[in-house]
Design a protein around this motif. Sequence first.
Motif, short mmCIF file in Angstrom:
data_model
loop_
_atom_site.label_atom_id
_atom_site.label_comp_id
_atom_site.label_asym_id
_atom_site.label_seq_id
_atom_site.Cartn_x
_atom_site.Cartn_y
_atom_site.Cartn_z
N PRO A 1 -7.07 2.74 9.64
CA PRO A 1 -6.21 3.90 9.95
C PRO A 1 -5.81 4.04 11.41
CG PRO A 1 -7.89 4.52 8.37
CD PRO A 1 -8.24 3.14 8.83
N PRO A 2 -6.74 3.88 12.39
CA PRO A 2 -6.29 3.99 13.78
C PRO A 2 -5.29 2.91 14.17
CG PRO A 2 -8.68 4.21 13.65
CD PRO A 2 -8.21 3.74 12.32
N LEU A 3 -5.45 1.70 13.64
CA LEU A 3 -4.51 0.62 13.94
C LEU A 3 -3.12 0.95 13.41
CD1 LEU A 3 -6.71 -2.51 13.08
CD2 LEU A 3 -6.14 -1.64 15.35
N VAL A 4 -3.07 1.46 12.19
CA VAL A 4 -1.78 1.83 11.59
C VAL A 4 -1.19 3.04 12.30
CG1 VAL A 4 -0.64 2.59 9.48
CG2 VAL A 4 -2.46 0.89 9.35
N GLY A 5 -2.05 4.03 12.59
CA GLY A 5 -1.57 5.28 13.18
C GLY A 5 -0.88 5.10 14.51
N ARG A 6 -1.36 4.18 15.34
CA ARG A 6 -0.75 4.01 16.66
C ARG A 6 0.40 2.98 16.67
NH1 ARG A 6 -6.10 1.63 18.24
NH2 ARG A 6 -5.91 -0.64 18.28
N THR A 7 0.74 2.44 15.51
CA THR A 7 1.86 1.50 15.42
C THR A 7 3.18 2.27 15.38
OG1 THR A 7 0.48 -0.06 14.18
CG2 THR A 7 2.87 -0.41 14.10
N PRO A 8 4.16 1.92 16.20
CA PRO A 8 5.44 2.64 16.20
C PRO A 8 6.13 2.60 14.84
CG PRO A 8 5.24 1.24 18.15
CD PRO A 8 4.10 0.88 17.24
N ILE A 9 6.78 3.70 14.51
CA ILE A 9 7.52 3.80 13.25
C ILE A 9 8.61 2.73 13.19
CG2 ILE A 9 8.73 5.38 11.71
CD1 ILE A 9 5.89 6.23 12.54
N ASP A 10 8.83 2.19 11.98
CA ASP A 10 9.87 1.18 11.71
C ASP A 10 9.56 -0.19 12.33
OD1 ASP A 10 11.38 3.01 10.25
OD2 ASP A 10 12.45 3.71 12.02
N THR A 11 8.32 -0.40 12.74
CA THR A 11 7.91 -1.70 13.25
C THR A 11 7.46 -2.59 12.11
OG1 THR A 11 7.17 -0.70 15.33
CG2 THR A 11 6.37 -2.91 14.83
N ALA A 12 7.96 -3.83 12.07
CA ALA A 12 7.54 -4.80 11.05
C ALA A 12 6.25 -5.48 11.52
CB ALA A 12 8.63 -5.84 10.81
N VAL A 13 5.22 -5.41 10.70
CA VAL A 13 3.90 -5.90 11.08
C VAL A 13 3.38 -6.87 10.02
CG1 VAL A 13 1.52 -5.22 11.51
CG2 VAL A 13 3.38 -3.78 12.33
N PRO A 14 2.83 -8.03 10.44
CA PRO A 14 2.19 -8.92 9.47
C PRO A 14 0.78 -8.43 9.12
CG PRO A 14 2.10 -9.87 11.67
CD PRO A 14 2.87 -8.61 11.79
N VAL A 15 0.45 -8.45 7.84
CA VAL A 15 -0.86 -8.02 7.38
C VAL A 15 -1.47 -9.15 6.54
CG1 VAL A 15 -2.17 -6.28 6.11
CG2 VAL A 15 -0.09 -5.63 7.34
N ARG A 16 -2.65 -9.58 6.94
CA ARG A 16 -3.36 -10.66 6.24
C ARG A 16 -4.24 -10.06 5.16
NH1 ARG A 16 -2.43 -16.18 6.23
NH2 ARG A 16 -4.33 -17.42 6.42
N VAL A 17 -4.07 -10.49 3.91
CA VAL A 17 -4.86 -9.96 2.81
C VAL A 17 -5.48 -11.10 2.01
CG1 VAL A 17 -3.37 -7.93 2.64
CG2 VAL A 17 -2.97 -9.88 1.11
N LEU A 18 -6.59 -10.77 1.36
CA LEU A 18 -7.21 -11.69 0.40
C LEU A 18 -6.89 -11.16 -0.99
CD1 LEU A 18 -9.17 -14.11 -0.09
CD2 LEU A 18 -11.01 -12.42 -0.20
N ARG A 19 -6.19 -11.95 -1.77
CA ARG A 19 -5.79 -11.55 -3.12
C ARG A 19 -6.21 -12.63 -4.11
NH1 ARG A 19 0.40 -10.17 -3.99
NH2 ARG A 19 -0.24 -8.38 -2.68
N GLN A 20 -7.11 -12.23 -5.00
CA GLN A 20 -7.58 -13.15 -6.03
C GLN A 20 -8.07 -14.46 -5.43
OE1 GLN A 20 -4.43 -13.50 -8.94
NE2 GLN A 20 -4.11 -11.29 -8.97
N GLY A 21 -8.80 -14.33 -4.33
CA GLY A 21 -9.41 -15.50 -3.72
C GLY A 21 -8.52 -16.29 -2.80
N LYS A 22 -7.25 -15.90 -2.66
CA LYS A 22 -6.32 -16.63 -1.81
C LYS A 22 -5.82 -15.73 -0.68
CE LYS A 22 -4.68 -19.68 -5.51
NZ LYS A 22 -3.50 -20.14 -6.29
N LEU A 23 -5.66 -16.33 0.49
CA LEU A 23 -5.16 -15.59 1.65
C LEU A 23 -3.64 -15.52 1.60
CD1 LEU A 23 -7.43 -17.03 4.50
CD2 LEU A 23 -7.53 -14.74 3.49
N ARG A 24 -3.11 -14.34 1.89
CA ARG A 24 -1.67 -14.15 1.94
C ARG A 24 -1.32 -13.31 3.16
NH1 ARG A 24 1.02 -13.47 -3.84
NH2 ARG A 24 -0.35 -14.75 -5.10
N THR A 25 -0.10 -13.46 3.64
CA THR A 25 0.39 -12.62 4.73
C THR A 25 1.58 -11.82 4.22
OG1 THR A 25 -0.34 -14.17 6.44
CG2 THR A 25 1.31 -12.56 7.07
N LEU A 26 1.47 -10.50 4.26
CA LEU A 26 2.53 -9.61 3.82
C LEU A 26 3.20 -8.99 5.04
CD1 LEU A 26 0.63 -7.76 0.96
CD2 LEU A 26 2.12 -9.75 0.75
#
Length: 477
Positions: A333-358
Amino acid sequence: MKVFPGKAFVFNIVLGMLGLFAWSQVQARNLPDFTQLAEKNSPAVVNISTTQKIKRHPRIPENLQIPDLPEDSPFNDFFRHFFDDEGNSPQERDAKSLGSGFIISDDGYVMTNNHVIRDADEVIVRLSDRREFSAKVVGSDERSDVALLKIDASSLPTVKMGKSKDLKVGEWVLAIGSPFGFDHSVTAGIVSAKGRSLPRENYVPFIQTDVAINPGNSGGPLFNLDGEVVGVNSQIYSRTGGFMGLSFAIPIEVAMNVANQLKNTGHVTRGWLGVLIQDVTAELAESFGMDKPHGALVSRVLPDSPAAKAGFEVGDIILKFNSDEVDHSKDLPPLVGRTPIDTAVPVRVLRQGKLRTLKVVIGELPGDDEIRVASDKPKTSKQNRIGLTVTDLSDAQRKKREIAKGGVLVSQSGGIAARAGIRQGDIIEMLNNEDIKNVEHFEKLVKALPENRSVPVLVHRARSGPVFLALKITNDE
């Protein structure tokens, strides 16, 4: 028979005492000296007193009958003072409170806590040289508990800003404030922990210290040994109302970000992702095929949120936001909260055992009421007798799993259901040979399940597709 110690023994005792004295002198020299720090920064710390006018409505008890008094009776004044003809004359009293603050610019901007000046009709700022000013509230932010004041003065002493992110656990820090109205009291301690998340305040990664903080210290500065402000003393944890060794300060970067927004726009905006998250336990880490528990587990994606538009799914584990690692769910939450509005940000997630970047475009955090309405959809059950919490499926989830209608998504699994093999992220399509329509239907079926007999459960699992499991409720459950 008396035994007298030899000269060597006495000599060793003397050496030992001298060594102990020398060691204590070295220890004293190694302890920090706060005198110059306190002397230099005290002029920029202020006392804040507020007055709030509170109206009360004294009422005559229903069974009380006012006697018919002679006109010259002294009791007539009493009844006229407290009650009007209708027995409901409002009385006004002043409620006063005390707090602390500090000057952040020489033209009169003062930072303090929101709860220090909340609902105040008058705010008085008193400087160390005993000058007093009536302060204007430029703005305040309840979520961060930060408020910005302005006094009509110039060439004021100011504090120097530091970086709370450079603080280390165990480092010495010092607070200056007005506990119980005692101006410019100095207390010291160490940093106990960083990044503390407190209930209902997920957007502030608090600094925990053991610096003595008491009522009246709120809003005062927390200094490092370089004389830089690294935090704003905000609250304590206490069972008695007094200091018990746990105090919390708002990181100065968070406070200054809020103050600058209040100064420039009069209000505060925060970044918003639109997910509900939880910690990854050791058991969950194992179930997701992780080597160790870390990251923020997505338990719900709010509809029409930035996360929903970016393709986040329930069961995703957020490991990295932009360039910052997410070790615990409280880090996000603090990382998201201080991010400027309308900024495109890469987010690394683990989904079903595989790494993805959204790629997600951060939105503006809506009000609590709007979030509450959004989070009510889809419908979510409470944990039931078999240990499951389920939600209705979204259109995106149906499309991905190729489920035309019905079914519920498992958001939490425990108890009987977990022992039967039902996992978080499973979609339950049938229970006891009956197709599941929605959450309400599922709850009715669960309540009607027989005891001491296995019933079939059809679940749709992301990797293996549909699979039947046997579920049994016993008498001792």
